[in-house]
Design an enzyme around this catalytic site. Structure first.
Site, PDB file in Angstrom:
ATOM      1  CB  ILE A 124       7.353   7.091  14.515  1.00  0.00           C
ATOM      2  CG1 ILE A 124       8.525   6.146  14.340  1.00  0.00           C
ATOM      3  CG2 ILE A 124       7.051   7.886  13.245  1.00  0.00           C
ATOM      4  CD1 ILE A 124       9.672   6.630  13.536  1.00  0.00           C
TER       5      ILE A 124
ATOM      6  NE  ARG B 142       0.587  10.237  10.437  1.00  0.00           N
ATOM      7  CZ  ARG B 142       0.150   9.146   9.821  1.00  0.00           C
ATOM      8  NH1 ARG B 142      -0.988   8.624  10.130  1.00  0.00           N
ATOM      9  NH2 ARG B 142       0.883   8.597   8.888  1.00  0.00           N
TER      10      ARG B 142
ATOM     11  CG  ASP C 111       6.311  20.852   9.755  1.00  0.00           C
ATOM     12  OD1 ASP C 111       5.739  19.740   9.839  1.00  0.00           O
ATOM     13  OD2 ASP C 111       7.377  21.098  10.329  1.00  0.00           O
ATOM     14  CD  GLN C 112      10.191  19.313   8.360  1.00  0.00           C
ATOM     15  OE1 GLN C 112      11.245  19.501   7.745  1.00  0.00           O
ATOM     16  NE2 GLN C 112       9.826  20.059   9.387  1.00  0.00           N
TER      17      GLN C 112
ATOM     18  CG  ASP D 138       3.200   1.536   9.467  1.00  0.00           C
ATOM     19  OD1 ASP D 138       2.757   2.351  10.300  1.00  0.00           O
ATOM     20  OD2 ASP D 138       3.303   1.802   8.249  1.00  0.00           O
TER      21      ASP D 138
ATOM     22  CB  CYS E 199      -4.913  10.970  11.638  1.00  0.00           C
ATOM     23  SG  CYS E 199      -3.272  10.429  12.060  1.00  0.00           S
TER      24      CYS E 199
ATOM     25  CE  LYS F 158      -1.786   1.572   4.049  1.00  0.00           C
ATOM     26  NZ  LYS F 158      -1.422   2.991   4.274  1.00  0.00           N
ATOM     27  CG  ASN F 159       2.450   2.762   3.527  1.00  0.00           C
ATOM     28  OD1 ASN F 159       1.262   3.034   3.332  1.00  0.00           O
ATOM     29  ND2 ASN F 159       2.972   2.678   4.741  1.00  0.00           N
TER      30      ASN F 159
ATOM     31  NE  ARG G   5      -7.203   4.217   5.721  1.00  0.00           N
ATOM     32  CZ  ARG G   5      -6.399   5.021   6.393  1.00  0.00           C
ATOM     33  NH1 ARG G   5      -6.671   5.308   7.656  1.00  0.00           N
ATOM     34  NH2 ARG G   5      -5.360   5.564   5.836  1.00  0.00           N
TER      35      ARG G   5
ATOM     36  NE  ARG H  99      -0.072  12.044   7.606  1.00  0.00           N
ATOM     37  CZ  ARG H  99       0.457  13.215   7.819  1.00  0.00           C
ATOM     38  NH1 ARG H  99      -0.239  14.165   8.347  1.00  0.00           N
ATOM     39  NH2 ARG H  99       1.700  13.443   7.494  1.00  0.00           N
TER      40      ARG H  99
HETATM   41  C1  UD1 Z   1       4.349   7.019   6.450  1.00  0.00           C
HETATM   42  C2  UD1 Z   1       3.509   5.783   6.228  1.00  0.00           C
HETATM   43  C3  UD1 Z   1       2.937   5.276   7.542  1.00  0.00           C
HETATM   44  C4  UD1 Z   1       4.055   5.083   8.559  1.00  0.00           C
HETATM   45  C5  UD1 Z   1       4.928   6.346   8.666  1.00  0.00           C
HETATM   46  C6  UD1 Z   1       6.154   6.139   9.537  1.00  0.00           C
HETATM   47  C7  UD1 Z   1       2.652   6.114   3.983  1.00  0.00           C
HETATM   48  C8  UD1 Z   1       1.481   6.409   3.112  1.00  0.00           C
HETATM   49  N1  UD1 Z   1       2.441   6.107   5.300  1.00  0.00           N
HETATM   50  O1  UD1 Z   1       3.475   8.013   6.960  1.00  0.00           O
HETATM   51  O2  UD1 Z   1       2.274   4.047   7.311  1.00  0.00           O
HETATM   52  O3  UD1 Z   1       3.480   4.819   9.827  1.00  0.00           O
HETATM   53  O4  UD1 Z   1       5.383   6.742   7.366  1.00  0.00           O
HETATM   54  O5  UD1 Z   1       6.914   5.097   9.078  1.00  0.00           O
HETATM   55  O6  UD1 Z   1       3.735   5.831   3.503  1.00  0.00           O
HETATM   56  N2  UD1 Z   1       6.215  14.903  10.603  1.00  0.00           N
HETATM   57  C9  UD1 Z   1       6.199  16.265  10.855  1.00  0.00           C
HETATM   58  N3  UD1 Z   1       6.118  17.140   9.791  1.00  0.00           N
HETATM   59  C10 UD1 Z   1       6.024  16.700   8.514  1.00  0.00           C
HETATM   60  C11 UD1 Z   1       6.046  15.318   8.257  1.00  0.00           C
HETATM   61  C12 UD1 Z   1       6.148  14.437   9.324  1.00  0.00           C
HETATM   62  O7  UD1 Z   1       6.263  16.708  11.992  1.00  0.00           O
HETATM   63  O8  UD1 Z   1       5.939  17.543   7.597  1.00  0.00           O
HETATM   64  C13 UD1 Z   1       6.340  13.955  11.725  1.00  0.00           C
HETATM   65  C14 UD1 Z   1       5.077  13.107  11.908  1.00  0.00           C
HETATM   66  O9  UD1 Z   1       4.109  13.758  12.699  1.00  0.00           O
HETATM   67  C15 UD1 Z   1       5.646  11.868  12.560  1.00  0.00           C
HETATM   68  C16 UD1 Z   1       7.025  11.729  11.918  1.00  0.00           C
HETATM   69  O10 UD1 Z   1       7.349  13.014  11.403  1.00  0.00           O
HETATM   70  O11 UD1 Z   1       5.801  12.055  13.939  1.00  0.00           O
HETATM   71  C17 UD1 Z   1       7.132  10.729  10.796  1.00  0.00           C
HETATM   72  O12 UD1 Z   1       6.047  10.909   9.918  1.00  0.00           O
HETATM   73  P1  UD1 Z   1       6.106  10.522   8.384  1.00  0.00           P
HETATM   74  O13 UD1 Z   1       7.285   9.663   8.096  1.00  0.00           O
HETATM   75  O14 UD1 Z   1       5.937  11.759   7.572  1.00  0.00           O
HETATM   76  O15 UD1 Z   1       4.794   9.638   8.237  1.00  0.00           O
HETATM   77  P2  UD1 Z   1       3.925   9.546   6.954  1.00  0.00           P
HETATM   78  O16 UD1 Z   1       4.796   9.754   5.771  1.00  0.00           O
HETATM   79  O17 UD1 Z   1       2.686  10.341   7.094  1.00  0.00           O
END
Ligand code: UD1
Length: 417
Positions: free
Chosen positions: A327, A122, A125-126, A305, A117, A22-23, A397, A93
Protein backbone atom coordinates in the site's frame (compact mmCIF):
# COMPACT_ATOMS: atom_id res chain seq x y z
CA UNK A 1 8.56 15.91 24.29
CA UNK A 2 7.09 12.86 26.03
CA UNK A 3 8.90 9.53 25.93
CA UNK A 4 7.79 6.07 26.95
CA UNK A 5 10.00 4.06 29.29
CA UNK A 6 9.41 0.32 29.18
CA UNK A 7 10.91 -2.30 31.46
CA UNK A 8 10.52 -5.34 29.24
CA UNK A 9 10.26 -9.07 29.80
CA UNK A 10 6.83 -9.24 31.44
CA UNK A 11 4.14 -11.33 29.69
CA UNK A 12 0.93 -9.32 29.30
CA UNK A 13 -1.96 -10.75 31.31
CA UNK A 14 -5.46 -9.60 32.15
CA UNK A 15 -8.31 -7.73 30.58
CA UNK A 16 -8.57 -4.35 28.89
CA UNK A 17 -11.30 -2.49 26.97
CA UNK A 18 -10.79 -1.36 23.38
CA UNK A 19 -11.69 2.20 22.37
CA UNK A 20 -13.72 3.46 19.43
CA UNK A 21 -12.00 3.34 16.04
CA UNK A 22 -9.95 6.41 15.13
CA UNK A 23 -10.34 5.79 11.42
CA UNK A 24 -14.12 5.50 11.70
CA UNK A 25 -14.46 8.47 14.06
CA UNK A 26 -12.50 10.89 11.85
CA UNK A 27 -14.79 10.69 8.78
CA UNK A 28 -17.88 10.48 10.99
CA UNK A 29 -16.91 13.75 12.72
CA UNK A 30 -16.71 15.29 9.23
CA UNK A 31 -20.20 14.01 8.46
CA UNK A 32 -21.44 16.67 10.92
CA UNK A 33 -20.58 19.23 8.21
CA UNK A 34 -23.34 17.78 6.04
CA UNK A 35 -26.24 18.81 8.26
CA UNK A 36 -27.58 21.80 10.20
CA UNK A 37 -28.91 19.47 12.89
CA UNK A 38 -27.00 17.94 15.85
CA UNK A 39 -25.09 14.70 15.33
CA UNK A 40 -24.76 12.80 18.59
CA UNK A 41 -21.83 10.39 18.77
CA UNK A 42 -20.87 7.74 21.32
CA UNK A 43 -17.68 5.68 21.80
CA UNK A 44 -15.48 8.48 20.44
CA UNK A 45 -11.83 7.72 21.33
CA UNK A 46 -9.76 10.29 23.26
CA UNK A 47 -6.93 10.79 20.79
CA UNK A 48 -4.87 13.68 19.52
CA UNK A 49 -6.13 13.14 15.96
CA UNK A 50 -9.70 13.47 17.22
CA UNK A 51 -8.89 16.70 19.09
CA UNK A 52 -7.23 18.07 15.95
CA UNK A 53 -10.31 17.27 13.87
CA UNK A 54 -12.61 18.85 16.46
CA UNK A 55 -10.50 22.03 16.45
CA UNK A 56 -10.69 22.11 12.68
CA UNK A 57 -14.48 21.67 12.70
CA UNK A 58 -14.85 24.33 15.40
CA UNK A 59 -12.85 26.78 13.26
CA UNK A 60 -15.40 26.19 10.52
CA UNK A 61 -18.30 27.04 12.81
CA UNK A 62 -19.36 23.60 14.07
CA UNK A 63 -20.37 23.70 17.73
CA UNK A 64 -18.80 20.86 19.68
CA UNK A 65 -20.25 19.77 23.04
CA UNK A 66 -18.92 16.96 25.22
CA UNK A 67 -21.56 14.39 26.09
CA UNK A 68 -20.51 12.06 28.92
CA UNK A 69 -17.22 10.19 29.07
CA UNK A 70 -16.85 9.33 25.41
CA UNK A 71 -19.72 11.12 23.71
CA UNK A 72 -19.91 14.27 21.62
CA UNK A 73 -22.60 16.38 20.04
CA UNK A 74 -21.64 18.22 16.87
CA UNK A 75 -23.91 20.97 15.68
CA UNK A 76 -23.20 22.24 12.18
CA UNK A 77 -25.97 24.86 11.97
CA UNK A 78 -23.44 27.71 12.34
CA UNK A 79 -21.07 26.39 9.64
CA UNK A 80 -19.73 29.56 8.01
CA UNK A 81 -16.04 29.14 7.26
CA UNK A 82 -15.33 26.34 4.73
CA UNK A 83 -11.55 26.58 5.13
CA UNK A 84 -8.98 24.04 6.32
CA UNK A 85 -5.66 25.81 6.69
CA UNK A 86 -2.22 24.36 6.05
CA UNK A 87 -1.46 24.68 9.79
CA UNK A 88 -4.28 22.22 10.54
CA UNK A 89 -3.93 19.86 7.58
CA UNK A 90 -0.17 19.43 7.90
CA UNK A 91 -0.60 17.90 11.36
CA UNK A 92 -3.20 15.43 10.17
CA UNK A 93 -3.68 14.17 6.65
CA UNK A 94 -7.21 12.97 7.37
CA UNK A 95 -8.27 16.67 7.46
CA UNK A 96 -8.79 16.23 3.70
CA UNK A 97 -12.02 14.46 4.73
CA UNK A 98 -13.69 17.87 5.16
CA UNK A 99 -13.38 18.61 1.44
CA UNK A 100 -16.30 16.54 0.12
CA UNK A 101 -18.80 17.51 2.86
CA UNK A 102 -17.89 21.22 2.59
CA UNK A 103 -18.42 21.47 -1.17
CA UNK A 104 -21.62 19.48 -0.88
CA UNK A 105 -23.15 21.64 1.87
CA UNK A 106 -21.56 25.10 1.36
CA UNK A 107 -20.99 24.98 -2.40
CA UNK A 108 -17.35 25.83 -1.86
CA UNK A 109 -14.26 24.78 0.10
CA UNK A 110 -10.63 25.78 0.53
CA UNK A 111 -8.60 22.92 1.88
CA UNK A 112 -4.83 22.77 2.10
CA UNK A 113 -3.12 19.90 0.29
CA UNK A 114 -1.79 17.46 2.88
CA UNK A 115 1.68 17.21 1.35
CA UNK A 116 4.03 14.32 2.04
CA UNK A 117 4.13 12.32 5.21
CA UNK A 118 6.59 9.90 6.74
CA UNK A 119 5.14 6.81 5.09
CA UNK A 120 4.98 8.05 1.53
CA UNK A 121 3.78 10.71 -0.91
CA UNK A 122 0.08 9.93 -0.39
CA UNK A 123 -1.52 12.23 -2.98
CA UNK A 124 -5.23 13.15 -2.97
CA UNK A 125 -5.73 13.14 -6.75
CA UNK A 126 -8.56 10.59 -6.51
CA UNK A 127 -10.53 12.78 -4.10
CA UNK A 128 -10.17 15.68 -6.54
CA UNK A 129 -10.98 13.67 -9.66
CA UNK A 130 -14.10 12.26 -8.04
CA UNK A 131 -15.41 15.68 -7.04
CA UNK A 132 -14.66 17.01 -10.53
CA UNK A 133 -16.69 14.13 -11.97
CA UNK A 134 -19.55 15.36 -9.76
CA UNK A 135 -19.28 18.76 -11.37
CA UNK A 136 -17.11 20.62 -8.87
CA UNK A 137 -14.86 23.27 -10.33
CA UNK A 138 -11.48 22.68 -8.78
CA UNK A 139 -8.31 24.75 -8.82
CA UNK A 140 -5.14 23.87 -7.00
CA UNK A 141 -3.30 27.07 -6.13
CA UNK A 142 -0.60 27.86 -3.62
CA UNK A 143 -0.94 24.49 -1.96
CA UNK A 144 -4.71 24.78 -1.54
CA UNK A 145 -7.56 22.94 -3.22
CA UNK A 146 -10.32 25.44 -4.07
CA UNK A 147 -13.52 23.64 -4.91
CA UNK A 148 -16.82 25.21 -6.04
CA UNK A 149 -20.16 23.80 -7.11
CA UNK A 150 -23.62 25.31 -6.89
CA UNK A 151 -24.92 21.75 -6.43
CA UNK A 152 -22.90 18.58 -7.03
CA UNK A 153 -24.33 16.16 -9.57
CA UNK A 154 -24.37 12.40 -9.26
CA UNK A 155 -21.70 10.64 -11.34
CA UNK A 156 -20.14 7.28 -12.04
CA UNK A 157 -16.67 7.30 -10.48
CA UNK A 158 -14.07 4.55 -10.73
CA UNK A 159 -11.02 5.26 -8.59
CA UNK A 160 -7.60 4.28 -9.98
CA UNK A 161 -6.69 2.52 -6.77
CA UNK A 162 -8.57 1.54 -3.64
CA UNK A 163 -8.50 4.59 -1.36
CA UNK A 164 -10.16 4.60 2.03
CA UNK A 165 -10.47 8.34 2.74
CA UNK A 166 -11.05 8.93 -0.99
CA UNK A 167 -14.09 6.63 -0.91
CA UNK A 168 -15.31 8.28 2.29
CA UNK A 169 -14.90 11.82 0.97
CA UNK A 170 -16.78 11.04 -2.24
CA UNK A 171 -19.49 9.07 -0.46
CA UNK A 172 -20.15 12.02 1.88
CA UNK A 173 -20.20 14.51 -0.99
CA UNK A 174 -22.59 12.32 -3.00
CA UNK A 175 -25.14 12.25 -0.16
CA UNK A 176 -26.23 15.83 -1.02
CA UNK A 177 -25.60 15.65 -4.79
CA UNK A 178 -28.41 15.72 -7.32
CA UNK A 179 -29.08 12.22 -8.64
CA UNK A 180 -27.20 8.96 -8.26
CA UNK A 181 -23.48 8.50 -7.69
CA UNK A 182 -21.81 5.14 -8.19
CA UNK A 183 -18.34 4.66 -6.70
CA UNK A 184 -16.55 1.73 -8.31
CA UNK A 185 -13.36 0.17 -6.94
CA UNK A 186 -14.55 1.52 -3.59
CA UNK A 187 -12.70 0.71 -0.38
CA UNK A 188 -14.43 -2.10 1.53
CA UNK A 189 -12.91 -1.26 4.93
CA UNK A 190 -15.26 -1.67 7.92
CA UNK A 191 -14.71 2.02 8.73
CA UNK A 192 -16.31 2.93 5.38
CA UNK A 193 -19.31 0.83 6.41
CA UNK A 194 -19.48 2.53 9.82
CA UNK A 195 -19.51 5.93 8.11
CA UNK A 196 -22.19 4.75 5.67
CA UNK A 197 -24.33 3.53 8.58
CA UNK A 198 -24.03 6.90 10.29
CA UNK A 199 -24.92 8.71 7.06
CA UNK A 200 -27.91 6.40 6.54
CA UNK A 201 -29.13 7.30 10.06
CA UNK A 202 -28.85 10.93 8.94
CA UNK A 203 -31.18 10.20 6.04
CA UNK A 204 -28.66 9.36 3.30
CA UNK A 205 -29.60 6.75 0.72
CA UNK A 206 -26.56 4.51 0.40
CA UNK A 207 -26.30 0.90 -0.67
CA UNK A 208 -23.34 -1.38 -1.24
CA UNK A 209 -21.00 -0.05 1.48
CA UNK A 210 -18.63 -2.89 2.33
CA UNK A 211 -18.53 -4.00 -1.33
CA UNK A 212 -16.47 -2.42 -4.09
CA UNK A 213 -19.48 -0.70 -5.67
CA UNK A 214 -21.27 1.89 -3.53
CA UNK A 215 -24.43 3.58 -4.78
CA UNK A 216 -25.58 6.86 -3.28
CA UNK A 217 -28.84 8.52 -4.25
CA UNK A 218 -28.52 12.19 -3.32
CA UNK A 219 -31.06 13.86 -1.06
CA UNK A 220 -31.87 17.57 -0.52
CA UNK A 221 -30.81 17.59 3.11
CA UNK A 222 -29.56 15.36 5.89
CA UNK A 223 -30.83 15.39 9.46
CA UNK A 224 -29.27 14.94 12.85
CA UNK A 225 -28.76 11.40 14.18
CA UNK A 226 -27.23 9.27 16.90
CA UNK A 227 -24.38 6.91 16.19
CA UNK A 228 -21.91 4.83 18.19
CA UNK A 229 -18.41 4.47 16.68
CA UNK A 230 -17.28 0.89 15.94
CA UNK A 231 -14.42 -0.63 17.99
CA UNK A 232 -10.88 0.03 16.80
CA UNK A 233 -9.73 -3.10 14.97
CA UNK A 234 -6.14 -1.85 14.75
CA UNK A 235 -5.91 -1.12 18.48
CA UNK A 236 -7.39 -4.59 19.04
CA UNK A 237 -4.83 -6.19 16.73
CA UNK A 238 -1.99 -4.26 18.37
CA UNK A 239 -2.83 -5.54 21.87
CA UNK A 240 -3.22 -9.08 20.49
CA UNK A 241 0.28 -8.81 18.98
CA UNK A 242 1.71 -7.43 22.23
CA UNK A 243 0.25 -10.35 24.17
CA UNK A 244 1.47 -12.83 21.54
CA UNK A 245 5.03 -11.45 21.45
CA UNK A 246 5.37 -11.34 25.26
CA UNK A 247 4.03 -14.88 25.70
CA UNK A 248 0.98 -13.55 27.52
CA UNK A 249 -2.70 -14.27 27.93
CA UNK A 250 -5.25 -11.46 27.59
CA UNK A 251 -8.92 -10.74 27.05
CA UNK A 252 -9.93 -7.65 25.08
CA UNK A 253 -13.44 -6.37 25.71
CA UNK A 254 -15.78 -3.94 23.85
CA UNK A 255 -14.37 -5.23 20.57
CA UNK A 256 -15.03 -7.93 18.04
CA UNK A 257 -13.04 -10.29 15.88
CA UNK A 258 -15.52 -9.67 13.07
CA UNK A 259 -13.22 -7.37 11.11
CA UNK A 260 -9.95 -9.00 12.09
CA UNK A 261 -10.08 -12.31 10.24
CA UNK A 262 -6.70 -12.03 8.55
CA UNK A 263 -4.98 -10.78 11.70
CA UNK A 264 -6.54 -13.50 13.87
CA UNK A 265 -5.63 -16.15 11.25
CA UNK A 266 -1.98 -15.00 11.22
CA UNK A 267 -1.78 -15.06 15.02
CA UNK A 268 -3.25 -18.57 15.03
CA UNK A 269 -0.69 -19.59 12.37
CA UNK A 270 1.95 -18.21 14.76
CA UNK A 271 0.69 -20.68 17.35
CA UNK A 272 -1.65 -18.50 19.45
CA UNK A 273 -4.82 -19.87 20.90
CA UNK A 274 -7.64 -17.42 20.13
CA UNK A 275 -11.23 -17.58 21.32
CA UNK A 276 -13.71 -15.06 20.01
CA UNK A 277 -16.76 -14.06 22.00
CA UNK A 278 -19.56 -11.76 20.91
CA UNK A 279 -17.95 -8.55 22.24
CA UNK A 280 -14.54 -9.81 23.30
CA UNK A 281 -11.46 -11.73 22.15
CA UNK A 282 -9.15 -13.91 24.21
CA UNK A 283 -5.60 -14.80 23.21
CA UNK A 284 -3.13 -17.19 24.80
CA UNK A 285 0.37 -17.19 23.38
CA UNK A 286 2.42 -20.36 22.85
CA UNK A 287 5.76 -20.83 24.61
CA UNK A 288 7.50 -19.80 21.35
CA UNK A 289 5.83 -18.12 18.37
CA UNK A 290 6.30 -19.37 14.81
CA UNK A 291 7.15 -16.90 12.02
CA UNK A 292 4.31 -15.83 9.74
CA UNK A 293 4.78 -14.26 6.31
CA UNK A 294 2.24 -11.73 5.08
CA UNK A 295 1.36 -9.28 2.36
CA UNK A 296 -0.58 -6.09 2.99
CA UNK A 297 -3.49 -5.15 0.70
CA UNK A 298 -6.85 -3.37 0.94
CA UNK A 299 -9.57 -4.93 3.14
CA UNK A 300 -10.43 -7.79 3.50
CA UNK A 301 -6.74 -8.67 3.03
CA UNK A 302 -4.09 -8.04 5.67
CA UNK A 303 -4.13 -4.36 6.84
CA UNK A 304 -1.08 -2.19 6.26
CA UNK A 305 -1.84 -0.63 9.66
CA UNK A 306 -0.92 -3.98 11.30
CA UNK A 307 2.27 -4.57 9.29
CA UNK A 308 4.70 -2.94 11.74
CA UNK A 309 3.24 -4.77 14.74
CA UNK A 310 3.69 -8.13 12.96
CA UNK A 311 7.28 -7.22 12.21
CA UNK A 312 7.85 -6.99 15.97
CA UNK A 313 6.06 -10.32 16.47
CA UNK A 314 8.17 -12.00 13.79
CA UNK A 315 11.34 -10.49 15.23
CA UNK A 316 11.06 -12.88 18.19
CA UNK A 317 9.38 -15.85 16.45
CA UNK A 318 11.01 -19.06 15.36
CA UNK A 319 11.85 -19.08 11.64
CA UNK A 320 12.04 -16.59 8.79
CA UNK A 321 9.13 -14.41 7.62
CA UNK A 322 8.71 -12.26 4.53
CA UNK A 323 6.60 -9.16 4.96
CA UNK A 324 5.46 -7.49 1.76
CA UNK A 325 4.05 -3.96 1.88
CA UNK A 326 1.91 -3.12 -1.14
CA UNK A 327 0.00 0.00 0.00
CA UNK A 328 2.66 2.53 1.02
CA UNK A 329 6.10 2.86 -0.54
CA UNK A 330 7.99 3.85 2.59
CA UNK A 331 6.51 2.00 5.48
CA UNK A 332 9.46 0.09 6.92
CA UNK A 333 11.02 2.83 9.04
CA UNK A 334 10.40 0.80 12.17
CA UNK A 335 12.74 -1.93 10.85
CA UNK A 336 15.94 -0.01 11.64
CA UNK A 337 14.63 0.91 15.07
CA UNK A 338 13.70 -2.73 15.76
CA UNK A 339 17.23 -3.65 14.69
CA UNK A 340 18.56 -1.36 17.43
CA UNK A 341 16.81 -3.72 19.85
CA UNK A 342 18.54 -6.71 18.25
CA UNK A 343 16.04 -7.76 15.55
CA UNK A 344 17.44 -9.35 12.39
CA UNK A 345 15.66 -7.66 9.46
CA UNK A 346 16.69 -7.17 5.87
CA UNK A 347 14.81 -4.74 3.64
CA UNK A 348 14.65 -5.46 -0.10
CA UNK A 349 12.40 -2.90 -1.79
CA UNK A 350 8.88 -3.54 -0.59
CA UNK A 351 9.87 -6.79 1.17
CA UNK A 352 11.21 -7.18 4.67
CA UNK A 353 12.85 -10.47 5.57
CA UNK A 354 12.64 -11.04 9.30
CA UNK A 355 14.75 -13.77 10.91
CA UNK A 356 13.46 -14.48 14.39
CA UNK A 357 15.97 -14.08 17.22
CA UNK A 358 15.89 -15.64 20.70
CA UNK A 359 15.69 -12.33 22.47
CA UNK A 360 15.73 -8.56 22.10
CA UNK A 361 17.66 -6.18 24.34
CA UNK A 362 16.35 -2.79 25.49
CA UNK A 363 17.69 0.37 23.85
CA UNK A 364 16.69 3.93 23.02
CA UNK A 365 14.59 4.10 19.86
CA UNK A 366 12.62 6.71 18.00
CA UNK A 367 9.00 6.51 16.89
CA UNK A 368 8.60 7.62 13.26
CA UNK A 369 4.90 7.19 12.62
CA UNK A 370 1.84 5.90 14.40
CA UNK A 371 1.99 2.17 13.70
CA UNK A 372 5.81 2.13 13.70
CA UNK A 373 5.55 3.39 17.27
CA UNK A 374 3.22 0.54 18.15
CA UNK A 375 5.76 -2.00 16.87
CA UNK A 376 8.46 -0.41 19.04
CA UNK A 377 6.20 -0.63 22.09
CA UNK A 378 5.65 -4.35 21.39
CA UNK A 379 9.38 -4.93 20.94
CA UNK A 380 10.13 -2.92 24.09
CA UNK A 381 7.69 -5.06 26.08
CA UNK A 382 9.54 -8.18 24.88
CA UNK A 383 13.11 -6.87 25.22
CA UNK A 384 15.20 -7.53 28.28
CA UNK A 385 16.01 -4.39 30.21
CA UNK A 386 14.94 -0.86 29.55
CA UNK A 387 13.62 0.59 26.27
CA UNK A 388 13.09 4.31 25.90
CA UNK A 389 10.84 5.34 23.00
CA UNK A 390 11.25 8.91 21.88
CA UNK A 391 8.65 10.99 20.00
CA UNK A 392 5.62 9.17 21.30
CA UNK A 393 3.32 11.96 20.18
CA UNK A 394 2.80 9.65 17.20
CA UNK A 395 1.36 7.01 19.58
CA UNK A 396 -0.95 9.55 21.20
CA UNK A 397 -2.46 10.24 17.79
CA UNK A 398 -3.92 6.74 17.62
CA UNK A 399 -3.76 4.82 20.93
CA UNK A 400 -5.94 5.96 23.81
CA UNK A 401 -4.20 5.97 27.23
CA UNK A 402 -1.72 3.37 26.03
CA UNK A 403 0.50 3.34 29.11
CA UNK A 404 -2.53 2.99 31.38
CA UNK A 405 -3.98 0.11 29.34
CA UNK A 406 -0.62 -1.68 29.18
CA UNK A 407 -0.07 -1.19 32.91
CA UNK A 408 -3.46 -2.79 33.51
CA UNK A 409 -2.11 -5.81 31.63
CA UNK A 410 0.90 -5.94 33.94
CA UNK A 411 3.43 -4.12 31.75
CA UNK A 412 6.00 -1.89 33.41
CA UNK A 413 5.52 1.25 31.36
CA UNK A 414 6.01 4.88 32.32
CA UNK A 415 5.54 8.12 30.44
CA UNK A 416 8.43 10.48 31.02
CA UNK A 417 8.23 14.19 30.24
C1 UD1 B 1 -6.42 5.26 5.33
C2 UD1 B 1 -6.21 5.14 6.82
C3 UD1 B 1 -4.80 4.68 7.14
C4 UD1 B 1 -4.48 3.40 6.37
C5 UD1 B 1 -4.81 3.56 4.88
C6 UD1 B 1 -4.67 2.26 4.11
C7 UD1 B 1 -7.72 6.83 7.70
C8 UD1 B 1 -7.88 8.15 8.37
N1 UD1 B 1 -6.48 6.44 7.43
O1 UD1 B 1 -5.52 6.26 4.88
O2 UD1 B 1 -4.69 4.46 8.53
O3 UD1 B 1 -3.10 3.12 6.52
O4 UD1 B 1 -6.15 4.02 4.71
O5 UD1 B 1 -5.47 1.28 4.65
O6 UD1 B 1 -8.68 6.12 7.48
N2 UD1 B 1 -3.62 7.24 -3.10
C9 UD1 B 1 -3.37 7.99 -4.24
N3 UD1 B 1 -4.24 9.02 -4.56
C10 UD1 B 1 -5.30 9.32 -3.78
C11 UD1 B 1 -5.56 8.55 -2.63
C12 UD1 B 1 -4.70 7.51 -2.32
O7 UD1 B 1 -2.41 7.77 -4.96
O8 UD1 B 1 -6.04 10.27 -4.12
C13 UD1 B 1 -2.73 6.11 -2.77
C14 UD1 B 1 -1.95 6.36 -1.47
O9 UD1 B 1 -0.77 7.10 -1.69
C15 UD1 B 1 -1.70 4.94 -1.00
C16 UD1 B 1 -2.95 4.19 -1.45
O10 UD1 B 1 -3.53 4.98 -2.48
O11 UD1 B 1 -0.58 4.40 -1.65
C17 UD1 B 1 -3.99 3.95 -0.39
O12 UD1 B 1 -4.20 5.14 0.32
P1 UD1 B 1 -5.56 5.48 1.05
O13 UD1 B 1 -6.42 4.27 1.17
O14 UD1 B 1 -6.16 6.69 0.42
O15 UD1 B 1 -5.05 5.87 2.50
P2 UD1 B 1 -5.73 6.91 3.43
O16 UD1 B 1 -7.18 6.93 3.15
O17 UD1 B 1 -4.97 8.18 3.44
Amino acid sequence: MDKLLIQGGQPLAGEVAISGAKNAALPILCASLLTAEPLQLANVPHLNDISTMLRLLAQMGVEVTLDGADGLVLDGKGLNNPLASYEMVKTMRASILVLGPLVARCGEARVSLPGGCAIGARPVDQHIKGLQAMGAEIKVEQGYVHAKASRLKGARICTDMVTVTGTENLMMAACLAEGETIIENAAREPEVVDLANCLISMGARISGAGTDVIRIRGVERLTGAQHSIMPDRIETGTYLCAAAATGGEIRLTRTSAAYLDTVVDKLMDAGCDIVTERDAIRLKAPSRLKSVSLRTAPYPAFPTDMQAQFMAVNAVAEGVATIRETIFENRFMHAVELMRLGADIQIEGSNAIVRGVDRLEGATVMATDLRASASLVIAGLVARGETLIDRIYHLDRGYERIEEKLARLGARVKRVH
